[in-house]
Every structure is written in structure tokens, then in C-alpha cells.
Scaffold this motif. Structure first.
Motif, PDB file in Angstrom:
ATOM      1  N   PHE A 141       0.828  -1.277   0.175  1.00 23.43           N
ATOM      2  CA  PHE A 141      -0.110  -0.314   0.005  1.00 23.43           C
ATOM      3  C   PHE A 141       0.785   1.140  -0.229  1.00 23.43           C
ATOM      4  O   PHE A 141       2.000   1.022   0.200  1.00 23.43           O
ATOM      5  N   LYS A 142       0.398   2.398  -1.261  1.00 23.47           N
ATOM      6  CA  LYS A 142       0.827   3.330  -0.520  1.00 23.47           C
ATOM      7  C   LYS A 142       0.114   4.702  -0.539  1.00 23.47           C
ATOM      8  O   LYS A 142      -0.670   5.239  -0.751  1.00 23.47           O
ATOM      9  N   LEU A 143       0.419   5.788   0.487  1.00 24.43           N
ATOM     10  CA  LEU A 143      -0.087   7.238   1.188  1.00 24.43           C
ATOM     11  C   LEU A 143       0.567   8.342   0.444  1.00 24.43           C
ATOM     12  O   LEU A 143       1.925   7.913   1.032  1.00 24.43           O
ATOM     13  N   ASN A 144       0.069   8.733  -0.218  1.00 22.83           N
ATOM     14  CA  ASN A 144       1.444  10.073  -0.429  1.00 22.83           C
ATOM     15  C   ASN A 144       3.105   9.097  -1.760  1.00 22.83           C
ATOM     16  O   ASN A 144       4.061  10.065  -1.289  1.00 22.83           O
ATOM     17  N   GLY A 145       3.131   8.310  -1.754  1.00 21.86           N
ATOM     18  CA  GLY A 145       3.763   7.555  -2.884  1.00 21.86           C
ATOM     19  C   GLY A 145       4.916   7.278  -1.418  1.00 21.86           C
ATOM     20  O   GLY A 145       5.772   6.162  -2.177  1.00 21.86           O
ATOM     21  N   GLN A 146       4.547   7.124  -0.420  1.00 23.38           N
ATOM     22  CA  GLN A 146       4.944   5.758   0.701  1.00 23.38           C
ATOM     23  C   GLN A 146       4.165   5.246   0.561  1.00 23.38           C
ATOM     24  O   GLN A 146       3.843   5.107   0.837  1.00 23.38           O
ATOM     25  N   LYS A 147       5.248   3.787   1.419  1.00 22.20           N
ATOM     26  CA  LYS A 147       5.210   3.180   1.427  1.00 22.20           C
ATOM     27  C   LYS A 147       4.087   2.847   2.928  1.00 22.20           C
ATOM     28  O   LYS A 147       4.646   3.437   3.569  1.00 22.20           O
ATOM     29  N   ILE A 148       3.105   1.924   3.010  1.00 22.47           N
ATOM     30  CA  ILE A 148       2.277   2.112   4.089  1.00 22.47           C
ATOM     31  C   ILE A 148       2.025   0.332   4.310  1.00 22.47           C
ATOM     32  O   ILE A 148       1.118   0.099   3.684  1.00 22.47           O
ATOM     33  N   THR A 149       1.631  -0.111   5.606  1.00 26.57           N
ATOM     34  CA  THR A 149       1.258  -0.586   6.088  1.00 26.57           C
ATOM     35  C   THR A 149      -0.400  -1.100   6.301  1.00 26.57           C
ATOM     36  O   THR A 149      -0.887   0.751   6.967  1.00 26.57           O
ATOM     37  N   ALA A 150      -1.290  -2.681   6.272  1.00 28.74           N
ATOM     38  CA  ALA A 150      -2.066  -2.194   6.564  1.00 28.74           C
ATOM     39  C   ALA A 150      -2.208  -1.755   8.128  1.00 28.74           C
ATOM     40  O   ALA A 150      -3.199  -0.891   8.315  1.00 28.74           O
TER      41      ALA A 150
END
Length: 593
Positions: A141-150
Motif C-alpha cells: 500500500f502507498k500513501l502519498n507515494g510512501q509505503k504504508i502497512t495495513a
């Protein structure tokens, strides 16, 4: 003894022994089932080991191994010789004992997941299932291009009060849908294909056959449950949207925007009742303490400790942020060998949600332990119905959330004065009533549509949101076209299809069991009771668990509680809350019509 009397006794014993001698058909079934059980257990273990590795360490090599063992497991279960012999023996059902009949029927249900009467179809399905699991487990998952976990997504939805940020996080949580949809379309046809190979109309029908029900009968039962608790749901929905509108400084909407709710699918509405938030009491505690306390719940009831291998082989804690290893984030418990190798996959953090989850997952583990005994053949080492397993887990999660229990475990201080209405409100919102409308409504109706009614793939997202809107009273933050597949963002749609109604069953079932325990054994109010260290509760519970699937689920429930499956106990549990909500909602428009 007089000689004539002795003769009568000997004759009676002889005739009785003849009557109880196994018929030739029963002897044939016994020989066949002995072989079938041995082969089933051996392949179950090998397959479970490979699947375990594929979810705890997501790599191409582990995916390949899972696919290979999946094919071997399917080849055994779907062996035409097994199918033909089981079918033939069942034509002589009246000459067989009940436990043999149940095993033969289970063999045919197992075969239907991969009938080797059509090997090419089964191989394609196993390949597609493995591919889907890999896409699901390795998705970044990505938020604003940065990896983000569940877990990060869930934490942000739990804490953020910025609606723009919430919308972005919610939309990020839906990114996996388009990646999962193309192969899900393929899987829909392959799953339906294997069901039809075994004379079921579709895959949904095959899955509900475990209850001895048709698709229509299952949907009717679920609709009935929703109808009976709808007045309470409408009151909760109204209260919640006013509360959320106040929180976010927005006008009160008719339907609740999905990104206003902490849960990605709006299936549980937690975080709305500050007076019931007990997370601060878990601060400073170690995740190890949470899982050990969960085990202590069961040992206190008289169950034996988990095997040493549980602690050695389970995967219980979150991975470090810089870990190269990837694992599935969905909590689960595994009976690897249908004997004593029990493991759990979790990502425990010190908070109330993981405290309840740990208690739930060990419910599965202790169910495994209870029916792992010689009287229960490997084929029947499962719940009396699929929803029983989830129901036992949910029952213990409910018991672990009761204030007196939390005080007995020193989570809450002894002088803690609970706001009973607040705790009941939180129980309804976070773990029970909105969940009924997701698990009885949106999920099974959508899956029945795609499997039983062959809904075209270009209508999947529209139908999903129609159900979310009509049944849950929720709407997306902005329109969601068919370029999305928001249903597929739910793990179960991919790797546990046509299953989710089992959680609905579990929710209704847990309140029936809890009501009996509280009123008949503990003689305490169901809304505030404590199972801790009560051996009578443990003995009553063990009597349900130890049977596995050796008896019909309706009989097991009726004998344990005196009732058929019903929402009566759930409605009564929340009766004090409904009166309070009606008072709070005076003058407000109830519902969203």
C-alpha cells in the motif's frame, strides 16, 4: 443358576451379539474410512505446513511450494476412487452408523474443492488460488507515494481527525482491489466449475452445504436476523452519524461517509465511545503478556496449557518496519496436523483490540485441542458447523471484554466504576450490531450474486456499493466506478470465499452461549459477568467442543442451550441500550430513507 435360565441368558447374549455385529457394508465402510482418514491427515499436514510458510514468509519459493502441496492435497481429496466409493457406500446409508455417514459426506464435501474427475480444472484453480494469495499477501500500500502497512492504515483511521487525510488513507486502503480483480474473475469461474463437477449448482451452494442448507435458505436466515435487529441498528446508525458529524464539524448526513468510520469496510464502528476506551490500561504491557493472559483464560476454566510447540512455531508479533520478510496481517489459528501441532498467526500490539483478538484466536486453538481425541476421526476434526469455530472464538472475545473479567486480570483497577451504558454502546458498535449488516448483508449477498447468479464483472463495484448503501447506510467519500473492485480489498473475498456468513452465525451463536453461561451457570447479568477460573463453565464448554463434527450442529446447540439458532439472546443483551438510544435520538430522523 437353573440350567434353563442359563440357556435363555446364553441365547440372549448370542442373538444380541449377532444384532450388534457389523454388517458387511459397515465393515467395508470401516476399512475404507480407516485408509481415507490416514491419507487425509498425512496430506493435510504437508499442505498446512506449506500454506503456513507461504503466509508467514511471502516469497516466490514458498508460493511455489504451497501450490505444489495444494495440488497434491486436492489430488488426494478429489481422487475419483474416493468419490465413487463414498457415493456408493452412501447408497446403503441405512446400514451404516451415523459417524460413518458423516465421514462419507465430509469426504464428498472435501472432494468438491478439487474433484480430480476434471484434473485440468483443479490444476488451474490451485494455480489461480496461489497467484491470488501471492498478490494479496505481497501487496504494498502507498500513501502519498510512501509505503504504508495495513496496520499503519488502521492506526491512522483510528487516530486522525483530519477528513482530507482520512479520505486519502481510506482510498489508499482500496488500492489492492484493481490488482486483485482480474484473477478474481478467473477464480469465480474456476470455483463454480469445481462445484458443478460435484453436482452443486455453484460455489456458494457448495459452501453452505456444510450447514445442510441451500443458498436461498442461508440468505433467508441471514435476512431474518437483519430484520429482527433492524430497529436497534437504525437507532445506532442515527446516534453514530450525529456523533461523527459533531466530531468532524460537519452537517449531519443521511448516510455515513465510509472514511468517517475507523474500519476500512465500515463493518465495525469502534472509537466512538470514549468512556469505554480502555487502551490506556494496556500501555507499557508487552505483547507476550497479552497472549499469555489469553492462554490463562482457558487454563483457568480447566483446559490444559497449549503445547510447547505452539510457542516455538507460532508467529505472534508484528514484523519490524525494516524487515525484509513479509507476512499476512490477518490473525488466524492453525491445526497443522490435526493432532497437537497448533499455531497462531497474529501481529499483537498492547491494546484492547489485540487483547480480545488473542482470546478469540486461542478459542480456535482450544477447540482443536478438545476434539483431538481418538473418538473423533480426522475427517470430523472440525467445528459442528463452520460458524461454530468462529462462534467459540467470538464468545471468548466477548467474555474477555467484560469489566469484571478485566478487573480480575488486573487490566482495570479494582475500584474501576464502569459506565455500563457506555460499555454496552461500545460493544454494540465495535463488535456486534453494524457487523451483522456487513456479515449477513453486504458480504454474503455480493458473493451469492457473483457465484450463484453470475453477476457480470463490469457490475461488481456498483453492486457492492448498492449493498453497502442499502444495508449498512454507508456511502463512499466520492463515486467509485468499475475501475475499482472494493469488495476484493477484503481478505476473505480472495482466500476464504463464500465464507463470511459464518461470522454472522458466530455473532448470533456467541450471544446464545454467553446468555446461557451468564444466566444458568454464573447467575450473573450477561452484560457484566466473569468466567475466570470457573470450572463448571469450562466443563459445559468442553462438552460442545470435544464433539467436533460428530453430531449435527442443530442438535449440539439445542442440547447445550435448549434453543434453536436465534437472535433472541442478542436482542435481550442490548435491550437496555435500545431504550437509552431512543431517548438520545428523540427529534432526530431515524435511519437514512
Amino acid at each position: 443358576m437353573h440350567r434353563s435360565t442359563l440357556l435363555v441368558v446364553i441365547t440372549f447374549v448370542f442373538i444380541t451379539s449377532l444384532a450388534f455385529a457389523a454388517s458387511p457394508i459397515q465393515e467395508r465402510a470401516d476399512r475404507f474410512l480407516k485408509l481415507a482418514n490416514a491419507g487425509y491427515q498425512a496430506l493435510y499436514r504437508v499442505n498446512s505446513e506449506a500454506q503456513w510458510l507461504s503466509v508467514t514468509d511471502v516469497t516466490d519459493a514458498h508460493d511455489a511450494a504451497a501450490e505444489a502441496t495444494g495440488k497434491a492435497y486436492a489430488a488426494f481429496n478429489g481422487n475419483p476412487a474416493i468419490i465413487n466409493e463414498a457415493r456408493d457406500l452412501l447408497t446403503h446409508q441405512k446400514e451404516l452408523n451415523e459417524i460413518s455417514v458423516r465421514q462419507l459426506k465430509q469426504l464428498l464435501l472435501n472432494a468438491a474443492e478439487g474433484p480430480m474427475t476434471n484434473r485440468e480444472l483443479v490444476d488451474k484453480r490451485v494455480e489461480a488460488e496461489t497467484k491470488q494469495a501471492s498478490i494479496l499477501n505481497s501487496f504494498e500500500f502507498k500513501l502519498n507515494g510512501q509505503k504504508i502497512t495495513a496496520n499503519d492504515i488502521d492506526n491512522k483511521l483510528e487516530k486522525s481527525t483530519d477528513l482530507n487525510e482520512r479520505k486519502a488513507v481510506w482510498e489508499a486502503s482500496k488500492e489492492s482491489g484493481p490488482a486483485l480483480k482480474p484473477n478474481l474473475v478467473v477464480l469465480r469461474d474456476l470455483r463454480n466449475g469445481v462445484a458443478k463437477e460435484m453436482k452443486y449448482p455453484d460455489y456458494f451452494s457448495l459452501e453452505v452445504a456444510s450447514y445442510g442448507m441451500t443458498t436461498d435458505e442461508m440468505i433467508k436466515m441471514l435476512d431474518g436476523w437483519m430484520a429482527t435487529v433492524r430497529p436497534l441498528y437504525l437507532q445506532l446508525h442515527t446516534w453514530a452519524k450525529y456523533k461523527l458529524a459533531e466530531k468532524y464539524h460537519q452537517p449531519v448526513p443521511k448516510k455515513i461517509p465510509a472514511h468517517w468510520i475507523n474500519n476500512r469496510w465500515s463493518q465495525e464502528w469502534d472509537g466512538l465511545v470514549d468512556a469505554a476506551n480502555i487502551d490506556k490500561y494496556f500501555e507499557g504491557r508487552k505483547p507476550e503478556w497479552i497472549i499469555k493472559t489469553a492462554e490463562q483464560f482457558y487454563t483457568g476454566l480447566g483446559f490444559s496449557p497449549l503445547p510447547k510447540t505452539f510457542w516455538e512455531r507460532s508467529d505472534l508479533y508484528p514484523l519490524p518496519p525494516d524487515s525484509k520478510r513479509k507476512k499476512n496481517t490477518h490473525a488466524s489459528c492453525w491445526h497443522i496436523d490435526l493432532e497437537n501441532d497448533i499455531r497462531s498467526l497474529q501481529s499483537i500490539e498492547p491494546n484492547a483490540k489485540w487483547f480480545f483478538t488473542a482470546h478469540h484466536e486461542l478459542g480456535h486453538g482450544y477447540y482443536f485441542k478438545a476434539y483431538t481425541r481418538p473418538e473423533v476421526p480426522y475427517l470430523l476434526r472440525t467445528g459442528a458447523a463452520p460458524g461454530f469455530h468462529e462462534g467459540i472464538g467470538e464468545l471468548i472475545a466477548l467474555a474477555s471484554s467484560q469489566v469484571p473479567y478485566l478487573q480480575s486480570r488486573s487490566v482495570l483497577p479494582a475500584d474501576f466504576k464502569a459506565d455500563k451504558t457506555a460499555f454496552l454502546l461500545d460493544d454494540a458498535l465495535a463488535r456486534s450490531i453494524p457487523f451483522i449488516y456487513f456479515s449477513c448483508g453486504t458480504m454474503p449477498h455480493w458473493e451469492a450474486d457473483i457465484y450463484a447468479h453470475n453477476l457480470p464483472a463490469d457490475q461488481w463495484n456498483a453492486r457492492w456499493w448498492k449493498y453497502v448503501s442499502d444495508m449498512q447506510g454507508i456511502e463512499p467519500p466520492s463515486p467509485r466506478g468499475e475501475e475499482f473492485c472494493d469488495a476484493a480489498t477484503k481478505t476473505h473475498i480472495n482466500d476464504n470465499p463464500a465464507y463470511y456468513y459464518n461470522y454472522a452465525f458466530a455473532t448470533v451463536f456467541k450471544f446464545q452461549l454467553h446468555d446461557y453461561i451468564a444466566r444458568k451457570i454464573l447467575h450473573q447479568p450477561p452484560q457484566s459477568c466473569n468466567y475466570a477460573d470457573n470450572k463448571e463453565v469450562g466443563a459445559w464448554l468442553n462438552n460442545i467442543l470435544k464433539k467436533g463434527d460428530t453430531e449435527d450442529w442443530r442438535k449440539v446447540l439445542k442440547e447445550a442451550t435448549g434453543e434453536d439458532i436465534s437472535t433472541r439472546a442478542m436482542a435481550e443483551y442490548f435491550k437496555p441500550l435500545q431504550s437509552w438510544l431512543e431517548e438520545q435520538n428523540k427529534g432526530r430522523q431515524i435511519g437514512w430513507e
